[in-house]
Write an enzyme that holds these catalytic residues in place. Structure first.
Site, PDB file in Angstrom:
ATOM      1  N   GLY A  97       0.825  -1.202   0.000  1.00 39.93           N
ATOM      2  CA  GLY A  97       0.000   0.000   0.000  1.00 39.93           C
ATOM      3  C   GLY A  97       0.858   1.251   0.000  1.00 39.93           C
TER       4      GLY A  97
ATOM      5  N   GLY B 113       2.209   3.019   2.495  1.00 35.23           N
ATOM      6  CA  GLY B 113       3.373   2.979   3.360  1.00 35.23           C
ATOM      7  C   GLY B 113       4.454   2.059   2.839  1.00 35.23           C
TER       8      GLY B 113
ATOM      9  N   VAL C   4       1.427 -13.034   4.392  1.00 33.44           N
ATOM     10  CA  VAL C   4       2.227 -13.223   5.609  1.00 33.44           C
ATOM     11  C   VAL C   4       1.301 -13.667   6.735  1.00 33.44           C
ATOM     12  CG1 VAL C   4       3.628 -12.048   7.349  1.00 33.44           C
ATOM     13  CG2 VAL C   4       4.017 -11.603   4.922  1.00 33.44           C
TER      14      VAL C   4
ATOM     15  N   GLU D 254     -18.572  10.158   0.397  1.00 27.24           N
ATOM     16  CA  GLU D 254     -18.177  10.183  -1.012  1.00 27.24           C
ATOM     17  C   GLU D 254     -18.965   9.166  -1.826  1.00 27.24           C
ATOM     18  OE1 GLU D 254     -13.602  11.837  -0.656  1.00 27.24           O
ATOM     19  OE2 GLU D 254     -13.922   9.674  -0.720  1.00 27.24           O
TER      20      GLU D 254
ATOM     21  N   ASP E 104      -1.585   2.420   8.827  1.00 27.31           N
ATOM     22  CA  ASP E 104      -2.773   2.105   9.612  1.00 27.31           C
ATOM     23  C   ASP E 104      -2.518   1.076  10.705  1.00 27.31           C
ATOM     24  OD1 ASP E 104      -4.274   3.797   8.018  1.00 27.31           O
ATOM     25  OD2 ASP E 104      -4.829   2.226   6.616  1.00 27.31           O
TER      26      ASP E 104
END
Length: 464
Positions: free
Chosen positions: A28, A30, A94, A190, A319
């Site tokens: 993602g 990060g 993982v 949204e 997150d």
């Protein structure tokens, strides 16, 4: 990355790579930011993700409402990192971490629990849906966190109109054309606004027996306002604009039940065949993998340099991480993840090249925004508060700039311009993915109990 520097599972090669290995879990915002920061560092990088693509999550709702095609807001991870010759990408899941032996355990299509050695570990594993203890809701109210989720919701929305068009019993049309969204945060707002614009513009002339503009769009939240993290003035502006678009809003009422026939909340019942979960999220099980201290939500408590206490080789970003700044926890937004990923990569690079480590991580808030339909958004940055067309233009510019590849920037810019001028959308296809009949009925080959000296694919490639 040279396989001759890696151990095979049968122990035939006892050599150890002299180059430190950084394993990044998650592709993602990060994880990609960390990989890019390590692109020229003297390390081997292995990025592991359960899919082969990076998704620009803030625009998933636009796939769900047929504004964009899936290919316009996602990119193959290998393509993004193609120029990083020190980086290997592995598609796998993982399942755990051995922090004492410095292994992560990976499952792929044909192997389970393969140990992958690391010298440094960056966990950027993101979040998943949270139904606040009501996991039975998931069957009837899908969430929106992946590309598959977005395509599934798009199928569900478009199928509702197709079923209504074919339905002879007009009394069932209202149930089919009632769409309920649970959660009035940025995703819910949204999504509700985009759906309202969709049914009242693009779809209004596509059907003959039903009137798409009669669709009922309901937004429910247990909190007292929409966009709860925004300033009250912006929250009020967003709520008023949603109402202008025809969205029915119910606040301060928690959902009690969701089933195949609708939603129960605040003692009332709304019949609906399409319920979408836009409420809560929960972090990955990284805290359990590490046996580390977590906050109440399950996010790993990290130090100001993003490391796990007592394990300076392990970083947690995005997150999955819990870090306070100025007495408040940092929000789980893309900008936090990107800045933390870059910081972790920079710190590792400096440490390995003998340079002074950077100052403790500090998030630079570039502002928060949410789009509320065509040509309207809300934006707050510091003391700046904007809503309307100017905020929408700012939102559009920033989101285009943060797309991962130039081809996506051009494609999305052109699609948004075409939609703004004509109302025509990117993809209104109902695509139900399934295997062919032979593939479904053909028995799996028997497992080979002994491969002799032939190493397993993941094990040969990854283990030290």
């Amino acid at each position: 990355m040279n396989d001759s520097n890696l151990n095979s599972i049968n122990g035939a090669d006892e050599r150890k790579s002299k180059t430190p290995r950084v394993v990044i879990v998650g592709g993602g915002f990060g994880g990609l930011a960390a990989a890019k920061a390590l692109g020229k560092a003297p390390v081997e990088v292995i990025l592991i993700d359960r899919t082969n693509h990076h998704v620009f999550q803030p625009l998933l709702y636009q796939v769900a409402t047929s504004v964009l095609a899936p290919s316009q807001m996602s990119s193959p991870i290998r393509g993004i990192l193609r120029k990083h010759k020190n980086t290997m990408v592995i598609m796998g899941v993982v399942s755990g971490v051995d922090k004492e032996q410095r292994f992560v355990f990976v499952n792929d299509a044909d192997r389970q629990h393969v140990p992958v050695h690391y010298d440094y570990l960056i966990l950027a594993t993101g979040v998943r849906h949270s139904y606040f203890g009501h996991n039975e809701f998931e069957k009837f109210a899908p969430g929106l966190k992946s590309l598959a989720d977005a395509v599934g919701i798009r199928n569900k929305i478009l199928s509702a109109f197709e079923q209504a068009e074919a339905e002879e019993n007009v009394d069932l049309h209202r149930d089919l054309l009632t769409f309920v969204l649970v959660g009035a945060g940025p995703t819910g707002v949204e999504m509700a606004a985009a759906l309202a614009v969709f049914v009242r513009t693009t779809l209004r002339s596509d059907f003959r027996r039903i009137d798409p503009t009669s669709a009922r769009i309901v937004l429910i939240d247990a909190s007292r306002k929409v966009l709860g993290t925004f300033a009250p003035s912006l929250s009020d502006a967003a709520e008023q604009h949603l109402q202008k678009l025809g969205v029915e809003i119910h606040l301060g009422q928690a959902v009690e039940k969701i089933d195949s026939e609708g939603v129960t909340f605040g003692g009332q019942r709304i019949a609906s065949k399409t319920v979408i979960w836009t409420a809560g999220v929960a972090p990955s099980p990284a805290g359990k993998w590490l046996g580390a201290e977590t906050d109440r939500a399950g996010r790993v408590r990290i130090q100001p340099d993003l490391r796990v206490p007592n394990h300076p080789e392990i970083f947690v970003v995005g997150d999955t991480a819990s870090l306070d700044q100025d007495g408040k926890p940092l929000a789980g937004v893309a900008q936090v993840a990107m800045q933390q990923g870059r910081y972790a990569g920079k710190l590792i690079r400096r440490q390995l090249t003998g340079k002074r480590p950077p100052k403790p991580f500090r998030y630079f808030d570039k502002g928060t925004m949410a789009v509320v339909g065509k040509g309207y958004a809300v934006l707050q940055s510091g003391k700046l508060r904007l809503h309307g067309l100017i905020a929408w233009l700012g939102w559009a510019f920033i989101h285009i700039m943060f797309l991962s590849q130039l081809s996506l920037k051009i494609s999305v810019f052109l699609q948004w311009g075409w939609l703004f001028l004509t109302g025509q959308r990117g993809s209104q296809l109902i695509v139900n993915y399934h295997g062919s009949e032979p593939a479904q009925t053909m028995p799996l080959p028997a497992a080979t109990p002994n491969r002799g000296a032939q190493p397993a694919r993941l094990e040969t490639t990854l283990t030290k």
